[in-house]
Design a protein around this motif. Structure first.
Motif, PDB file in Angstrom:
ATOM      1  N   THR A 102       0.848  -1.190   0.000  1.00  0.00           N
ATOM      2  CA  THR A 102       0.000   0.000   0.000  1.00  0.00           C
ATOM      3  C   THR A 102       0.882   1.238   0.000  1.00  0.00           C
ATOM      4  OG1 THR A 102      -1.616  -1.225   1.304  1.00  0.00           O
ATOM      5  CG2 THR A 102      -1.902   1.148   1.165  1.00  0.00           C
ATOM      6  N   TYR A 103       0.519   2.242  -0.815  1.00  0.00           N
ATOM      7  CA  TYR A 103       1.315   3.461  -0.957  1.00  0.00           C
ATOM      8  C   TYR A 103       0.412   4.677  -0.783  1.00  0.00           C
ATOM      9  CZ  TYR A 103       4.470   0.183  -3.300  1.00  0.00           C
ATOM     10  OH  TYR A 103       5.246  -0.896  -3.607  1.00  0.00           O
ATOM     11  N   ARG A 104       0.984   5.704  -0.145  1.00  0.00           N
ATOM     12  CA  ARG A 104       0.352   7.027  -0.111  1.00  0.00           C
ATOM     13  C   ARG A 104       0.989   7.846  -1.224  1.00  0.00           C
ATOM     14  NH1 ARG A 104      -2.340   9.742   3.987  1.00  0.00           N
ATOM     15  NH2 ARG A 104      -1.647   8.179   5.503  1.00  0.00           N
ATOM     16  N   VAL A 105       0.166   8.349  -2.139  1.00  0.00           N
ATOM     17  CA  VAL A 105       0.662   9.008  -3.351  1.00  0.00           C
ATOM     18  C   VAL A 105       0.667  10.515  -3.127  1.00  0.00           C
ATOM     19  CG1 VAL A 105       0.339   9.338  -5.827  1.00  0.00           C
ATOM     20  CG2 VAL A 105      -0.244   7.144  -4.771  1.00  0.00           C
ATOM     21  N   GLY A 106       1.857  11.135  -3.282  1.00  0.00           N
ATOM     22  CA  GLY A 106       1.992  12.576  -3.178  1.00  0.00           C
ATOM     23  C   GLY A 106       2.197  13.201  -4.550  1.00  0.00           C
ATOM     24  N   GLU A 107       2.456  14.502  -4.555  1.00  0.00           N
ATOM     25  CA  GLU A 107       2.658  15.201  -5.822  1.00  0.00           C
ATOM     26  C   GLU A 107       3.977  14.831  -6.477  1.00  0.00           C
ATOM     27  OE1 GLU A 107       2.278  19.323  -5.122  1.00  0.00           O
ATOM     28  OE2 GLU A 107       0.139  19.246  -4.597  1.00  0.00           O
ATOM     29  N   ILE A 108       4.981  14.545  -5.661  1.00  0.00           N
ATOM     30  CA  ILE A 108       6.314  14.261  -6.207  1.00  0.00           C
ATOM     31  C   ILE A 108       6.673  12.787  -6.064  1.00  0.00           C
ATOM     32  CG2 ILE A 108       8.781  14.781  -5.982  1.00  0.00           C
ATOM     33  CD1 ILE A 108       8.026  17.583  -5.155  1.00  0.00           C
ATOM     34  N   ARG A 109       6.387  12.203  -4.959  1.00  0.00           N
ATOM     35  CA  ARG A 109       6.744  10.811  -4.734  1.00  0.00           C
ATOM     36  C   ARG A 109       5.621  10.114  -3.978  1.00  0.00           C
ATOM     37  NH1 ARG A 109      11.119  10.596   0.277  1.00  0.00           N
ATOM     38  NH2 ARG A 109       9.766  11.567   1.846  1.00  0.00           N
ATOM     39  N   LYS A 110       5.720   8.784  -3.953  1.00  0.00           N
ATOM     40  CA  LYS A 110       4.779   7.992  -3.182  1.00  0.00           C
ATOM     41  C   LYS A 110       5.529   7.198  -2.128  1.00  0.00           C
ATOM     42  CE  LYS A 110       4.599   4.211  -6.596  1.00  0.00           C
ATOM     43  NZ  LYS A 110       3.695   3.414  -7.455  1.00  0.00           N
ATOM     44  N   THR A 111       4.879   7.019  -0.990  1.00  0.00           N
ATOM     45  CA  THR A 111       5.524   6.395   0.165  1.00  0.00           C
ATOM     46  C   THR A 111       4.788   5.109   0.509  1.00  0.00           C
ATOM     47  OG1 THR A 111       6.092   8.585   1.007  1.00  0.00           O
ATOM     48  CG2 THR A 111       6.243   6.741   2.546  1.00  0.00           C
ATOM     49  N   GLU A 112       5.571   4.025   0.702  1.00  0.00           N
ATOM     50  CA  GLU A 112       4.969   2.747   1.092  1.00  0.00           C
ATOM     51  C   GLU A 112       4.588   2.814   2.565  1.00  0.00           C
ATOM     52  OE1 GLU A 112       5.915  -2.068   0.984  1.00  0.00           O
ATOM     53  OE2 GLU A 112       7.406  -0.622   0.270  1.00  0.00           O
ATOM     54  N   LEU A 113       3.372   2.352   2.869  1.00  0.00           N
ATOM     55  CA  LEU A 113       2.850   2.456   4.231  1.00  0.00           C
ATOM     56  C   LEU A 113       3.113   1.204   5.066  1.00  0.00           C
ATOM     57  CD1 LEU A 113      -0.582   4.156   3.424  1.00  0.00           C
ATOM     58  CD2 LEU A 113       1.541   5.240   4.173  1.00  0.00           C
ATOM     59  N   TYR A 114       3.069   0.029   4.423  1.00  0.00           N
ATOM     60  CA  TYR A 114       3.263  -1.262   5.111  1.00  0.00           C
ATOM     61  C   TYR A 114       2.248  -1.385   6.253  1.00  0.00           C
ATOM     62  CZ  TYR A 114       5.769  -5.324   6.899  1.00  0.00           C
ATOM     63  OH  TYR A 114       6.108  -6.581   7.321  1.00  0.00           O
ATOM     64  N   LYS A 115       2.706  -1.472   7.493  1.00  0.00           N
ATOM     65  CA  LYS A 115       1.778  -1.647   8.620  1.00  0.00           C
ATOM     66  C   LYS A 115       1.187  -0.333   9.106  1.00  0.00           C
ATOM     67  CE  LYS A 115       4.073  -5.821  10.340  1.00  0.00           C
ATOM     68  NZ  LYS A 115       4.761  -6.467  11.493  1.00  0.00           N
ATOM     69  N   GLN A 116       1.587   0.778   8.507  1.00  0.00           N
ATOM     70  CA  GLN A 116       1.058   2.075   8.893  1.00  0.00           C
ATOM     71  C   GLN A 116      -0.076   2.520   7.967  1.00  0.00           C
ATOM     72  OE1 GLN A 116       2.095   3.520  11.732  1.00  0.00           O
ATOM     73  NE2 GLN A 116       3.386   1.688  11.955  1.00  0.00           N
ATOM     74  N   SER A 117      -0.641   1.597   7.235  1.00  0.00           N
ATOM     75  CA  SER A 117      -1.750   1.927   6.349  1.00  0.00           C
ATOM     76  C   SER A 117      -3.025   2.126   7.174  1.00  0.00           C
ATOM     77  CB  SER A 117      -1.966   0.809   5.328  1.00  0.00           C
ATOM     78  OG  SER A 117      -3.104   1.058   4.543  1.00  0.00           O
ATOM     79  N   PRO A 118      -3.778   3.230   6.946  1.00  0.00           N
ATOM     80  CA  PRO A 118      -4.999   3.467   7.729  1.00  0.00           C
ATOM     81  C   PRO A 118      -6.162   2.581   7.307  1.00  0.00           C
ATOM     82  CG  PRO A 118      -4.708   5.207   6.129  1.00  0.00           C
ATOM     83  CD  PRO A 118      -3.487   4.337   6.031  1.00  0.00           C
ATOM     84  N   PHE A 119      -5.973   1.741   6.312  1.00  0.00           N
ATOM     85  CA  PHE A 119      -7.052   0.848   5.879  1.00  0.00           C
ATOM     86  C   PHE A 119      -6.437  -0.513   5.534  1.00  0.00           C
ATOM     87  CE2 PHE A 119      -5.518   3.270   2.272  1.00  0.00           C
ATOM     88  CZ  PHE A 119      -5.241   2.287   1.344  1.00  0.00           C
ATOM     89  N   ALA A 120      -7.287  -1.521   5.543  1.00  0.00           N
ATOM     90  CA  ALA A 120      -6.876  -2.883   5.197  1.00  0.00           C
ATOM     91  C   ALA A 120      -7.630  -3.305   3.940  1.00  0.00           C
ATOM     92  CB  ALA A 120      -7.164  -3.844   6.348  1.00  0.00           C
ATOM     93  N   VAL A 121      -6.932  -3.992   3.045  1.00  0.00           N
ATOM     94  CA  VAL A 121      -7.494  -4.393   1.766  1.00  0.00           C
ATOM     95  C   VAL A 121      -7.593  -5.908   1.707  1.00  0.00           C
ATOM     96  CG1 VAL A 121      -7.218  -4.323  -0.740  1.00  0.00           C
ATOM     97  CG2 VAL A 121      -6.503  -2.363   0.648  1.00  0.00           C
ATOM     98  N   THR A 122      -8.778  -6.389   1.332  1.00  0.00           N
ATOM     99  CA  THR A 122      -8.980  -7.810   1.054  1.00  0.00           C
ATOM    100  C   THR A 122      -9.254  -7.944  -0.438  1.00  0.00           C
ATOM    101  OG1 THR A 122      -9.890  -8.155   3.269  1.00  0.00           O
ATOM    102  CG2 THR A 122     -10.304  -9.869   1.611  1.00  0.00           C
ATOM    103  N   LEU A 123      -8.355  -8.610  -1.136  1.00  0.00           N
ATOM    104  CA  LEU A 123      -8.405  -8.643  -2.600  1.00  0.00           C
ATOM    105  C   LEU A 123      -8.509 -10.090  -3.085  1.00  0.00           C
ATOM    106  CD1 LEU A 123      -8.119  -7.192  -5.353  1.00  0.00           C
ATOM    107  CD2 LEU A 123      -5.631  -7.413  -5.100  1.00  0.00           C
ATOM    108  N   GLN A 124      -9.516 -10.332  -3.890  1.00  0.00           N
ATOM    109  CA  GLN A 124      -9.659 -11.612  -4.580  1.00  0.00           C
ATOM    110  C   GLN A 124      -9.443 -11.343  -6.070  1.00  0.00           C
ATOM    111  OE1 GLN A 124     -13.482 -13.229  -3.618  1.00  0.00           O
ATOM    112  NE2 GLN A 124     -12.915 -13.711  -1.489  1.00  0.00           N
ATOM    113  N   LEU A 125      -8.277 -11.715  -6.555  1.00  0.00           N
ATOM    114  CA  LEU A 125      -7.868 -11.380  -7.909  1.00  0.00           C
ATOM    115  C   LEU A 125      -8.159 -12.544  -8.832  1.00  0.00           C
ATOM    116  CD1 LEU A 125      -6.544  -8.896  -9.233  1.00  0.00           C
ATOM    117  CD2 LEU A 125      -4.352 -10.071  -9.041  1.00  0.00           C
TER     118      LEU A 125
END
Length: 705
Positions: A102-125
Motif C-alpha cells: 500500500t502506498y500514499r501518493v503525493g505530488e512528487i513521490r509515493k511512500t509505502e505504508l506497510y503496517k502504517q496503512s490506515p485501511f486494510a485491503v482484502t483482494l480476490q484477484l
C-alpha cells in the motif's frame, strides 16, 4: 621566472572565473539538497547466525562421513547459498504480508505504508494480468471511496462494501487499531495498492537481500535486507532467520528418523551375515580338525626338525659302523694287528672286550716265552681270542643292522609328518577368508550400533546447534542516500563543472592578455602596451611617457605619416589616437590629425615639417583601411586585451605578408586588465542601459529606467 608567470596566468584565470565556479557549486549543492528532500530513503536491517562447529552439538560425530575427494569443505559458503535460495525465501514470505503493498501518493513521490496503512485491503484477484499493477484509491473527507482498476474501471463505494470489478473483488476496511493509536492520522488522501505475483516478489526480495559470511575463518553469517520501510526490512531478516532455523531442525529430525529406520534394517541384515560367518568358521574348523593352525604348524615343524637331526646323527653313526665292520671283516684273521677306531662304537661292553683281548694277547706273548705255540695253554688263549673276535664282529654287525632299521623308521616318520603340510596354504587361505568376513561383519555390526545410538541421541535433542546471535532491529537512520556524501560529491562536481566552464569560456574567448601572449602568436613587433587607465591624470602622464618612448624607437620622425588602425571600434584606437595626439601637442610638436571616415575621405601626403596622425577605418568594416595602411610610413595596430580574439593576430600577419604593409607594429590596450565576470556583466548592463536611455532621449520618448 617565466614558469612562475605561466602558473600565475593559470591561477588568474581561475580567480577571474571564481564567481562562475561558486555559482556552479552552489547550484549543484542546491540541486543535491532538493534531491535529498524528495529521494526515497533506503533502510537496512541485519541479523547474524552462528553456525555449529564440527565438535558442537549433542554428539561430537556425524552420522555420515563422506570419502569423496571433491566434497566441499566450505560449510559457511554452502549455508549462505541455502539461506538465499528461493525455497527458504519462499518460506519466509509465507509468514509476512508482502503480497500486498500500500502506498500514499503525493505530488512528487509515493511512500509505502506497510503496517502504517490506515485501511486494510482484502483482494480476490481473478485476472492474473492485474498482478503487479496498481489499483488507485481516493478517499475523500466523507469517507467515500473511489477505486480505479489497472484497466481504468472505477467503482465508488464505502468502507466495508464489496467493490466488484471484472477481474477482482475488493473489500476495503478501516484499520481501527492504527486509527485509535494515532488519532491525528489523515485518512482522506490518494493511495495505491499493488498485489505482487510470487515470481516478481521473490525477485524483488532477492535483489535487495545480501547474505555474506563475516569472515572465511569465522562460522557466522550476516543476513541483511534493504527496504524503503524500516520495519519491513527488520521483519524479513527475522522471518528468514527463523525459517532457516526451522528448516534446519526439520532436516535434522528427518535425517535422524531416516537414519534410525535404515540402521535397524541394516542391523538385521548384518546380524544374519555375522551369524552365517560364525557358523562357517565353526564348520570349517570341525571339518579340517583345526584348533589353531599357527600353533599346530609350529609344533609339527619343531617335531620334524628334531627327527631330521636324529636321522642325521643315525646316518653318521651308521656310516661309521659300516666302515668299522668292513675294516674288521677285511682283517679278521689278524685282528690283533688291527687298530680300528671306535668313535661310533664305544660302549662299555666293547671297551671291555677289547681290553680283555689285549690282556689275552699279552698273556699269549708271555706264555710263548715258556711254551711252544702247540701248547695247550697257548691254543686255549688263541681260542679265547677267536671267540672274542667273532663275538665282536657279530656285535658290530647287529649294531649296524639296528642302526639301519632305526634310520628307516625315523625317515618314514619324517615323510609321514611332512604329509600333514600338504594343502596347508589352502586351509590357511580359506580360514583367513572366513575370519576376514567375520571381522568385517562384526565391525559393521558394531558401527551400526554406535550410529544407531548417535541417531537416537540426535533425534531426542530438542534444540538446534545453530544460533541466532543477533536479530534484525528496526533501523533508525537510512543507509541511502548518504546526505553528507551526496552534498560533498555534488559540491565537488559543481566546482569541477564550474572550473571546466571557466577554462572553456577562456578558450572560446581567448584574447591577448599580455605582451608575452602576443609574442607567442606572431613575429610582428610590439611598439607599446597601454595599461588600464581609470583617470584623466593617469592618461596624460602615461601618454607623455609613451610619446617619448615611441620617439626613441624612431616611430615618430618629422615628415612621416603615422596610421593608427584596429580591427573594430571596440579595441580603443580612437582612445589611443586622441590621447597620443594630445601628448604630442603638449610636447610642442607640429602634428596634423586626419580622420578617415570612408573611402572618399581625403588622405594627403605629409609635409617635412610636420607629423601626420591618421585615424584609420576599422579593418573589419572597410577594405579601404588597407590602402591607407599601405601609404603610411608607420602603422600602429591596436589590440585590446579584453575584446580582440587571438586569431585576429594571425589574420593581420597574413594581411601584412599579402599586401606588403610597411612598418607594422602592435599596440596592446588594457594590458593585464582582467576584471571579474560579475563586474564586467555589471558594467556591460550599465553601458547598455545608458545607450538605451540615450536612444530614447534622441527619439523624444520618455526614458525608462
Amino acid at each position: 621566472m617565466s614558469e612562475l608567470k605561466n602558473n600565475l596566468r593559470v591561477v588568474r584565470t581561475l580567480w577571474r572565473g571564481l564567481p562562475i565556479i561558486l555559482l556552479c557549486t552552489a547550484l549543484a549543492v542546491l540541486a543535491a539538497y532538493e534531491y535529498l528532500r524528495y529521494a526515497t530513503p533506503l533502510y537496512e536491517s541485519t541479523a547474524k547466525i552462528k553456525l555449529a562447529e564440527a565438535n558442537e552439538g549433542p554428539i561430537n560425530t556425524t552420522l555420515i562421513k563422506t570419502s569423496d575427494a571433491f566434497s566441499p569443505n566450505n560449510k559457511t559458503g554452502a549455508e549462505v547459498e541455502l539461506i538465499k535460495s528461493q525455497f527458504l525465501v519462499g518460506k519466509a514470505l509465507q509468514q509476512l504480508p508482502f503480497d500486498l503493498s500500500t502506498y500514499r501518493v503525493g505530488e512528487i513521490r509515493k511512500t509505502e505504508l506497510y503496517k502504517q496503512s490506515p485501511f486494510a485491503v482484502t483482494l480476490q484477484l481473478r485476472n492474473r494480468k492485474w498482478e503487479d499493477q496498481p489499483f488507485k484509491l481516493e478517499i475523500n473527507a466523507d469517507n467515500q471511496l473511489a477505486l480505479t482498476s489497472p484497466d481504468g474501471e472505477t467503482v465508488v463505494g464505502q468502507f466495508g462494501q464489496l467493490l466488484h470489478f471484472a477481474g477482482a473483488n475488493v473489500v476495503i476496511e478501516k484499520n481501527q487499531a492504527l486509527l485509535q493509536a494515532k488519532p491525528g492520522l489523515a485518512l482522506a488522501d490518494t493511495y495505491e495498492f499493488v498485489h505482487h505475483s510470487r515470481t516478481q516478489l521473490m525477485q524483488d526480495v532477492l535483489d535487495h537481500l545480501d547474505i555474506t559470511s563475516v569472515d572465511k575463518d569465522v562460522a557466522v553469517i550476516r543476513v541483511s535486507f534493504r527496504s524503503p520501510v524500516a520495519e519491513k526490512a527488520a521483519d524479513l531478516v527475522n522471518a528468514l532467520s527463523g525459517a532457516y532455523m526451522t528448516d534446519y531442525l526439520e532436516n535434522k529430525y528427518k535425517v535422524a528418523n531416516t537414519s534410525v529406520e535404515f540402521i535397524d534394517k541394516q542391523l538385521k541384515t548384518v546380524g544374519e551375515s555375522l551369524a552365517h560367518s560364525e557358523n562357517s568358521i565353526e564348520g570349517y574348523r570341525d571339518q579340517k580338525r583345526i584348533v589353531n593352525i599357527g600353533q599346530e604348524t609350529d609344533t609339527e615343524l619343531h617335531k620334524i626338525s628334531e627327527m631330521k637331526i636324529q636321522r642325521a646323527n643315525l646316518r653318521m653313526s651308521l656310516a661309521a659302523a659300516n666302515s668299522l665292520y668292513q675294516y674288521m671283516q677285511s682283517g679278521k684273521k689278524n685282528i690283533l694287528e688291527l687298530a680300528p677306531t671306535f668313535e661310533a662304537f664305544n660302549d662299555l661292553l666293547s671297551n671291555d672286550m677289547v681290553k680283555k683281548m689285549k690282556e689275552l694277547q699279552a698273556d699269549k706273548r708271555d706264555m710263548l716265552l715258556r711254551f711252544k705255540p702247540e701248547d695247550e695253554k697257548v691254543v686255549a688263549i688263541d681260542q679265547k681270542l677267536a671267540d672274542l673276535n667273532g663275538y665282536l664282529l657279530e656285535s658290530i654287525k647287529n649294531t649296524r643292522n639296528a642302526l639301519t632299521i632305526k634310520y628307516g623308521e625315523i625317515d618314514q616318520a619324517i615323510r609321514q609328518a611332512e604329509k600333514g603340510f600338504v594343502g596347508l596354504p589352502t586351509r590357511e587361505k580359506n580360514l583367513a577368508i572366513l575370519e576376514r568376513n567375520f571381522q568385517l561383519n562384526e565391525k559393521l555390526y558394531t558401527l551400526l550400533h554406535e550410529k544407531k545410538t548417535e541417531a537416537e541421541i540426535a533425534k531426542a535433542a530438542p534444540t538446534s546447534s545453530h544460533r541466532i546471535i543477533s536479530e534484525g532491529a528496526v533501523p533508525d537512520k537510512p543507509i541511502a542516500p548518504n546526505h553528507e556524501l551526496v552534498l560533498a560529491v555534488s559540491g565537488f562536481l559543481g566546482m569541477l563543472v564550474g572550473t571546466v566552464l571557466v577554462y572553456l569560456f577562456s578558450l572560446l574567448h581567448a584574447t591577448p592578455n599580455d605582451t608575452h601572449q602576443v609574442q607567442k602568436e606572431t613575429i610582428i613587433p610590439i611598439a607599446a602596451s597601454v595599461p588600464y587607465l581609470a583617470t584623466a591624470g593617469q592618461r596624460v602622464a602615461y601618454f607623455r611617457q609613451l610619446a617619448t618612448r615611441l620617439e626613441l624607437k624612431g616611430l615618430l620622425p618629422m615628415g612621416s605619416k603615422l596610421v593608427v588602425s584596429a580591427f573594430t571600434d571596440l579595441e580603443g584606437h580612437s582612445f589611443f589616437f586622441e590621447n597620443l595626439a594630445a601628448a604630442l601637442d603638449a610636447q610642442g610638436k607640429k602634428t596634423r590629425c586626419i580622420y578617415i571616415n570612408d573611402h572618399n575621405t581625403l588622405n594627403p601626403d605629409t609635409l617635412s615639417s610636420e607629423l601626420m596622425l591618421v585615424h584609420n577605418l576599422a579593418l573589419a568594416e572597410d577594405s579601404h583601411s588597407l590602402a591607407v595602411m599601405a601609404g603610411a610610413d608607420v602603422n600602429l595596430v591596436l589590440l585590446d586585451s579584453r575584446t580582440t580574439p587571438l586569431h585576429r593576430i594571425k589574420e593581420l600577419e597574413l594581411l601584412v605578408a599579402e599586401y606588403k604593409l610597411p612598418n607594422v607594429h602592435f599596440c596592446l590596450n588594457r594590458e593585464g586588465y582582467q576584471p571579474s565576470p560579475l563586474r564586467s556583466f555589471w558594467k556591460r548592463s550599465a553601458r547598455q542601459t545608458t545607450w538605451q536611455l540615450a536612444s530614447e532621449a534622441h527619439a523624444g520618448t520618455p526614458a525608462t529606467a
